[in-house]
Every structure is written in C-alpha cells, then in structure tokens.
Design a protein around this motif. Structure first.
Motif, PDB file in Angstrom:
ATOM      1  N   TYR A 136      52.972  37.874  43.172  1.00  0.00           N
ATOM      2  CA  TYR A 136      51.649  37.506  42.671  1.00  0.00           C
ATOM      3  C   TYR A 136      50.552  38.171  43.488  1.00  0.00           C
ATOM      4  N   ASP A 194      50.736  40.989  45.299  1.00  0.00           N
ATOM      5  CA  ASP A 194      50.719  42.425  44.995  1.00  0.00           C
ATOM      6  C   ASP A 194      50.065  42.693  43.635  1.00  0.00           C
ATOM      7  N   SER A 195      50.356  41.844  42.665  1.00  0.00           N
ATOM      8  CA  SER A 195      49.750  41.997  41.346  1.00  0.00           C
ATOM      9  C   SER A 195      48.238  41.803  41.418  1.00  0.00           C
ATOM     10  N   ALA A 196      47.790  40.805  42.173  1.00  0.00           N
ATOM     11  CA  ALA A 196      46.350  40.552  42.310  1.00  0.00           C
ATOM     12  C   ALA A 196      45.658  41.704  43.029  1.00  0.00           C
ATOM     13  N   ASN A 217      46.653  44.855  43.158  1.00  0.00           N
ATOM     14  CA  ASN A 217      46.646  46.015  42.263  1.00  0.00           C
ATOM     15  C   ASN A 217      45.581  45.872  41.178  1.00  0.00           C
ATOM     16  N   THR A 218      45.436  44.670  40.627  1.00  0.00           N
ATOM     17  CA  THR A 218      44.416  44.438  39.607  1.00  0.00           C
ATOM     18  C   THR A 218      43.021  44.606  40.191  1.00  0.00           C
ATOM     19  N   ALA A 219      42.788  44.058  41.388  1.00  0.00           N
ATOM     20  CA  ALA A 219      41.473  44.198  42.031  1.00  0.00           C
ATOM     21  C   ALA A 219      41.174  45.659  42.330  1.00  0.00           C
ATOM     22  N   THR A 220      42.168  46.396  42.776  1.00  0.00           N
ATOM     23  CA  THR A 220      41.969  47.821  43.060  1.00  0.00           C
ATOM     24  C   THR A 220      41.622  48.585  41.786  1.00  0.00           C
ATOM     25  N   GLU A 221      42.293  48.256  40.688  1.00  0.00           N
ATOM     26  CA  GLU A 221      41.982  48.907  39.413  1.00  0.00           C
ATOM     27  C   GLU A 221      40.560  48.593  38.967  1.00  0.00           C
ATOM     28  N   TYR A 222      40.130  47.334  39.134  1.00  0.00           N
ATOM     29  CA  TYR A 222      38.762  46.963  38.765  1.00  0.00           C
ATOM     30  C   TYR A 222      37.750  47.711  39.616  1.00  0.00           C
ATOM     31  N   GLU A 252      38.115  50.584  41.127  1.00  0.00           N
ATOM     32  CA  GLU A 252      38.106  51.991  40.723  1.00  0.00           C
ATOM     33  C   GLU A 252      37.370  52.190  39.395  1.00  0.00           C
ATOM     34  N   SER A 253      37.544  51.256  38.460  1.00  0.00           N
ATOM     35  CA  SER A 253      36.841  51.393  37.183  1.00  0.00           C
ATOM     36  C   SER A 253      35.341  51.196  37.360  1.00  0.00           C
TER      37      SER A 253
END
Length: 97
Positions: free
Chosen positions: A44, A46-48, A50-55, A57-58
C-alpha cells in the motif's frame, strides 16, 4: 499528536516485521501474521508513493508555477495602473483649483 502515534505504530510494525522478513527469505512458505501485515502495508505504501510521484510529475508537466507567476505579474501591473488612475482622480477632486 495523531501523526506521532501513527508513525510510532508504523515504526513498531516495521521493526517487528524485520525478523520475519529474514525468515521468509529462508522458508518462503511460512509467513507470520506480522510479515503479512507489513507486506500488505509495504505494498500500500509503495502504491501511494508511486501515485503521489505520478501526480507531482503531471503537475510539473502543466507548468502551473510559471502560469501562476505570469498571472501575478499581470494582475499587479493592471492593479497598479488602475490604482494610479484612482489616485490621480482623487487628487484632482480634493485639490482642484
């Protein structure tokens, strides 16, 4: 206070799970309850992350910081122009000859 409690519990779970991770490397089929909990927590987490990093970057891709700076510069320029006009009008109202 709540954040400190959550961090303390998470650190305790991670330290208790450290020994069980050594055991899982030796015997893969025997997993304890603590190792299952920490494994689930790690997935969980790692998933959080990765999601925060994607946000992030966007958001960087949208160049919002540059747009905000331009908006601020344009707004202050317009506001100072109209403030100068109002100042001149008030001066002529109060000090008319």
């Amino acid at each position: 206070m709540n954040k400190l409690l959550v961090i303390t519990v998470l650190v305790a779970l991670l330290t208790l799970g450290a020994d069980s991770f050594r055991i899982t490397r030796q015997a893969e089929e025997e997993q304890g309850t603590i190792s299952k909990i920490t494994g689930t927590f790690r997935s969980y987490y790692d998933s959080a992350v990765n999601t925060a990093t994607e946000y992030i970057e966007s958001i960087k891709g949208l160049k919002l910081e540059e747009k905000a700076k331009n908006l601020y510069a344009d707004t202050t320029e317009v506001a100072s122009t109209y403030a100068g006009i109002v100042q001149d009008q008030l001066y002529h109202i109060f000090y008319s000859q």
